[in-house]
Motif scaffolding. Structure first.
Motif, mmCIF file in Angstrom:
data_model
loop_
_atom_site.group_PDB
_atom_site.id
_atom_site.type_symbol
_atom_site.label_atom_id
_atom_site.label_comp_id
_atom_site.label_asym_id
_atom_site.label_seq_id
_atom_site.Cartn_x
_atom_site.Cartn_y
_atom_site.Cartn_z
ATOM 1 N N ASP A 35 -50.153 -7.940 5.252
ATOM 2 C CA ASP A 35 -50.373 -6.943 4.203
ATOM 3 C C ASP A 35 -51.570 -7.358 3.351
ATOM 4 O OD1 ASP A 35 -50.074 -4.987 2.267
ATOM 5 O OD2 ASP A 35 -48.093 -5.616 1.604
ATOM 6 N N ASP B 272 -40.733 -11.613 7.393
ATOM 7 C CA ASP B 272 -41.182 -11.165 6.071
ATOM 8 C C ASP B 272 -42.381 -11.964 5.577
ATOM 9 O OD1 ASP B 272 -39.438 -13.298 5.708
ATOM 10 O OD2 ASP B 272 -38.769 -12.604 3.744
ATOM 11 N N GLY B 273 -42.482 -13.232 6.015
ATOM 12 C CA GLY B 273 -43.679 -14.013 5.705
ATOM 13 C C GLY B 273 -44.902 -13.448 6.417
ATOM 14 N N GLU C 146 -41.055 -16.340 10.142
ATOM 15 C CA GLU C 146 -40.128 -15.384 9.564
ATOM 16 C C GLU C 146 -40.917 -14.114 9.326
ATOM 17 O OE1 GLU C 146 -36.089 -16.849 7.473
ATOM 18 O OE2 GLU C 146 -37.973 -17.521 6.617
ATOM 19 N N GLY D 33 -33.378 -4.239 -0.425
ATOM 20 C CA GLY D 33 -34.654 -4.690 0.113
ATOM 21 C C GLY D 33 -34.603 -6.060 0.755
ATOM 22 N N VAL D 34 -33.404 -6.598 0.929
ATOM 23 C CA VAL D 34 -33.287 -7.916 1.554
ATOM 24 C C VAL D 34 -33.536 -7.784 3.051
ATOM 25 C CG1 VAL D 34 -31.765 -9.878 1.966
ATOM 26 C CG2 VAL D 34 -31.607 -8.620 -0.171
ATOM 27 N N PRO D 35 -34.495 -8.539 3.594
ATOM 28 C CA PRO D 35 -34.756 -8.439 5.028
ATOM 29 C C PRO D 35 -33.548 -8.866 5.851
ATOM 30 C CG PRO D 35 -36.339 -9.905 3.937
ATOM 31 C CD PRO D 35 -35.289 -9.575 2.936
ATOM 32 N N ARG D 36 -33.287 -8.134 6.893
ATOM 33 C CA ARG D 36 -32.146 -8.436 7.764
ATOM 34 C C ARG D 36 -32.662 -8.587 9.187
ATOM 35 N NH1 ARG D 36 -29.207 -9.740 4.445
ATOM 36 N NH2 ARG D 36 -28.026 -8.455 3.024
ATOM 37 N N ALA E 129 -47.238 -18.790 8.451
ATOM 38 C CA ALA E 129 -45.831 -18.349 8.478
ATOM 39 C C ALA E 129 -44.956 -19.402 9.149
ATOM 40 C CB ALA E 129 -45.720 -17.006 9.196
ATOM 41 N N LEU F 265 -45.308 -10.391 7.423
ATOM 42 C CA LEU F 265 -45.627 -9.091 6.837
ATOM 43 C C LEU F 265 -46.431 -9.256 5.540
ATOM 44 C CD1 LEU F 265 -44.362 -5.967 7.274
ATOM 45 C CD2 LEU F 265 -43.598 -6.520 4.992
ATOM 46 N N LEU F 266 -45.986 -10.193 4.690
ATOM 47 C CA LEU F 266 -46.676 -10.451 3.418
ATOM 48 C C LEU F 266 -48.136 -10.839 3.668
ATOM 49 C CD1 LEU F 266 -45.236 -12.706 0.565
ATOM 50 C CD2 LEU F 266 -47.549 -13.029 1.373
ATOM 51 N N LEU F 267 -48.330 -11.747 4.620
ATOM 52 C CA LEU F 267 -49.683 -12.240 4.877
ATOM 53 C C LEU F 267 -50.555 -11.177 5.536
ATOM 54 C CD1 LEU F 267 -48.658 -15.803 6.101
ATOM 55 C CD2 LEU F 267 -49.774 -15.262 3.938
ATOM 56 N N ARG G 249 -35.280 -12.624 13.553
ATOM 57 C CA ARG G 249 -35.901 -12.759 12.240
ATOM 58 C C ARG G 249 -37.395 -13.064 12.338
ATOM 59 N NH1 ARG G 249 -32.840 -13.128 7.645
ATOM 60 N NH2 ARG G 249 -30.606 -13.334 7.905
ATOM 61 N N ALA H 17 -44.405 -22.153 6.668
ATOM 62 C CA ALA H 17 -43.457 -21.733 5.631
ATOM 63 C C ALA H 17 -42.026 -21.869 6.110
ATOM 64 C CB ALA H 17 -43.735 -20.292 5.217
#
Lengths: 358, 387
Positions: free
Chosen positions: B316, B309-310, B307, B331-334, B380, B312-314, B350, B383
């Motif tokens: 980052d 956003d996972g 996913e 801010g909800v990922p789409r 990711a 991106l978090l990692l 996604r 997750a």
């Protein structure tokens, strides 16, 4: 440790995140988007589902100096909490969605995702204490009895609790606000949220009526005599006295209360206050927050059946499938579906869902 | 060492643009004032306008400065719709590509919801290019009902260049607007040769300051303004001219255009290196969109089973900055509407990340990214599997 801080946009979760960050843990703030359309479940700024709340959470994370992301948990929340809430009511039961959210979302979907991404656990602003003991990591009531939220956390098993962190368990709410102010967190004076976060305006009955319809049915006494008509049985709560709209007066003018909701026949049963007395409670789906008490044997403890209810002295036993509680003094009005939480003084032993009362 | 791979979101202010900005900010005067200091500021603004006009092959009077690319796009889309609809009430179709940026997509939806427009999307091919067969057919059948056509010059998520000259030829007399925010300063862009009615360019994508952009609008055309006031820009856009930002915009435009060819070769080779390096680690990744006709620096990659956003978090946390498709206002990922329009499944949409490179990126940064991305993608995937 590497921790995910669940940040609702309120003062508690902001201070909780700040506290763990200050302790030197590597903290990432996450706001849970619980509705696919953030304005869908509620409007106003008190809940946890608005654009304003996600901005407040983001701003708090900035001030604390931690990364911040939004996690989309809308489908998990809808399936795990909202649908269950509707289904429970339509079965004549009274669920507590906050318990369900902790069990299925915050310390399941979020904790699982956090662990898979390489984090050690999840931090929330709940008021409860985790203590390391010879019997392992156990959960206790918060220091502030007015804010204690151990009741809504009693649905977490040992594995979930191993990854749960509640940094606010040792302070009182007024100090949390003072601390937020001292830390420069803008949310210091933000009002607490009280209602069910996905029900706009707190009008539970109206919200359910929109989803379950308002099929009228009889209100009867214990003998079956029809006393009135209701507009949707699920809008009543066991123990409710007001708003029954009964046209037939009771003998001797004794007030009548909702005793039971029978979804199959769409009937609401009312009767005298004494008929609400409950001495025995059976709960299914037991969850232990630490080592399970020995089965098939009586234990002394306290039972609590509402989020801010009184702890009631009791004797309890379990057979792994059900917990049976015998109260020392009767309790008046208890609905199936409510959470039954067992305490050993201040320690949370475990919980079950009320299935039968007598 | 952190590495910034998100230059399509915004890119640092160049040294030249910074000094132009700072110098201009020290000057007193409103470009609309009649006295000497005002005239001097006006002179600086007009020189900047001429400079930018020269770089995009337009007449200076065709440059209308705005506060953002979003504003320029709104001005064009709403302006053309209102104008056409007022002249001929039958003209109510707003025809836009399915992969437009939200700065076109949202005003088009607004016109549909509030102003009586009929919004029609031009589909795209699986390579991410507008479907010219559909466009030709639609214009033949309903040309007299179309108020405006908008097709972006290049897509901000995939980098795929769009066949604008062909769109213009098919459109005939129908106004065509192109959002060239990602293209200007990266690939050749000539307003007069393209033949579009209007185009949007923006400063902060090319090393200029935030808060300034331009609508290039063909001479002799009037549009209904959105902001009413002093009428500073051809009576189409009001607001005190932002002289420091405009002058800095011109400096950045000059610099990026003059170095464009040389930078493009370098950035494209860097992108190739990035894609090859990632393929070597993950043979199952997909590059989305046509890469032969594309911007030098943008590449969009699907990492199956993750996913975004996972990821991106990692990334980052490891100091590598890239982006996911888009997020709603909360801010909800789409999943990206661009990838969905190309026929990518929601699951894969996604799981996609955009890397956008500039001349300041290096192979060493890509090597460092590749050292950590294996573990990032692994986590990711775990997750997603557990969630």
């Amino acid at each position: 440790m590497k921790l995910i801080a669940a940040m609702s946009g309120g003062v508690d979760s902001a201070v909780a995140a700040a506290r763990v960050a200050e302790m030197g843990h590597e903290v990432v703030g996450v706001h849970l988007a619980l509705s696919s359309n953030p304005q869908k479940y509620r409007s106003g700024a008190r809940g946890c589902c608005t654009i304003e709340d996600s901005h407040d959470a983001r701003r708090a994370a900035d001030v604390i100096g931690i990364p911040f992301y939004i996690w989309d948990m809308a489908s998990e929340f809808h399936e795990g909490v909202v649908e269950n809430f509707i289904a429970e009511y339509s079965n004549g039961r009274t669920p507590n969605p906050c318990l369900r959210c902790n069990e299925k979302i915050k310390f399941a979907a979020v904790l699982d995702r956090a662990r898979a991404l390489g984090f050690d656990g999840v931090v929330t602003g709940h008021y409860a204490q985790m203590k390391e003991t010879s019997a392992g990591r156990l959960m206790y009531r918060a220091v502030d009895p007015a804010k204690d939220q151990s009741y809504v956390l009693a649905v977490l098993n040992s594995e979930q609790l191993a990854g749960a962190h509640f940094p606010l368990g040792d302070i009182v709410k007024t100090d949390t606000r003072k601390e937020a102010k001292a830390r420069g967190l803008y949310v210091a004076n933000k009002p607490d949220s009280h209602d069910i976060c996905f029900v706009p305006s707190g009008d539970n009955a109206g919200w359910l009526r929109d989803r379950l319809g308002s099929e009228s049915g009889p209100i009867v006494d214990e003998s079956g005599e029809v006393l009135g008509e209701h507009q949707g049985a699920y809008t009543y709560t066991v123990g409710q006295r007001r708003g029954l709209g009964l046209t037939v007066p009771a003998a001797g003018g004794i007030p009548r209360y909702v005793l039971k909701i029978e979804p199959k026949t769409n009937t609401v049963v009312v009767g005298a206050h004494e008929a609400l007395a409950v001495e025995k409670i059976v709960g299914d789906r037991p969850i232990w927050c630490g080592p399970a008490p020995i089965s098939g044997r009586d234990h002394r403890g306290f039972a609590q059946v509402r989020a801010h209810g009184q702890p009631l002295a009791c004797t309890y036993s379990h057979n792994n499938l059900e917990i049976t509680v015998h109260l020392d003094e009767p309790l008046f009005g208890l609905a199936a579906g409510q959470g039954l939480v067992i305490y050993d003084d201040d320690r949370v032993v475990g919980s079950a869902t009320v299935s039968e009362t007598a | 060492m952190p590495a910034y791979f998100d230059h399509a979101a915004t890119t640092p202010l160049s040294a030249l643009a910074t000094s132009a900005l700072v110098e201009q900010m020290a000057k007193i005067g409103n470009a609309s004032s009649l006295h000497s200091p005002g005239r001097l500021i006006r002179k600086d603004v007009e020189e900047a306008r001429e400079q930018i006009a020269g770089l995009v092959d337009a007449n200076p009077s065709e440059i209308i400065f705005t506060g953002s690319g979003t504003e320029a796009n709104n001005l064009a889309l709403k302006g053309f719709y209102w104008k056409a609809h007022a002249q001929d009430p039958q003209r109510r179709v707003v025809l836009i590509s399915a992969i437009e940026h939200h700065a076109i997509l949202d005003p088009a939806e607004w016109l549909d919801e509030h102003e009586g427009a009929e919004l029609v999307f031009i589909p795209v091919t699986s390579a991410g290019s507008v479907d010219l067969v559909f466009l030709t057919d639609f214009v033949q059948r309903r040309g007299s009902e179309i108020a405006v056509i908008a097709v972006m010059h290049s897509n901000n998520e995939t980098g795929t260049l769009q066949p604008i000259a062909e769109v213009v030829a098919i459109a005939g007399d129908i106004p065509v607007h192109t959002d060239a925010v990602q293209s200007f300063g990266k690939v050749d862009f000539s307003f007069s040769q393209l033949g579009v009615t209007s185009a949007t360019i923006s400063a902060h994508k090319i090393g200029g300051p935030l808060g300034v952009a331009a609508l290039i609008l063909r001479r002799g055309l009037d549009l209904t303004p959105i902001l009413h006031g002093g009428g500073q820009e051809r009576d189409i856009r009001s607001g005190t001219l932002n002289a420091p930002s405009i002058v800095s915009f011109a400096a950045a435009a000059q610099e990026s255009t003059s170095k464009m060819a040389e930078r493009a070769i370098y950035i494209r080779s860097l992108k190739k290196y990035l894609v090859e390096s990632l393929f070597a680690i993950f043979p199952d990744i997909t590059v989305n969109g046509d890469q032969t006709h594309s911007l030098p620096g943008i590449v969009n990659i699907t990492f199956p089973g993750t996913e975004s956003d996972g990821l991106l978090l990692l990334l980052d946390a490891e100091g590598f900055y890239c982006s996911t498709g888009s997020a709603c206002s909360a801010g909800v990922p789409r999943p990206s509407h661009v990838l969905l329009a190309m026929g990518v499944s929601e699951r894969d949409a996604r799981s996609s990340l955009r890397f956008s490179l500039s001349f300041s990126n290096t192979r060493a940064e890509i090597d460092q990214l590749c050292e950590v991305i294996g573990s990032v993608v692994h986590r990711a995937r775990a997750a997603l599997a557990r969630g």
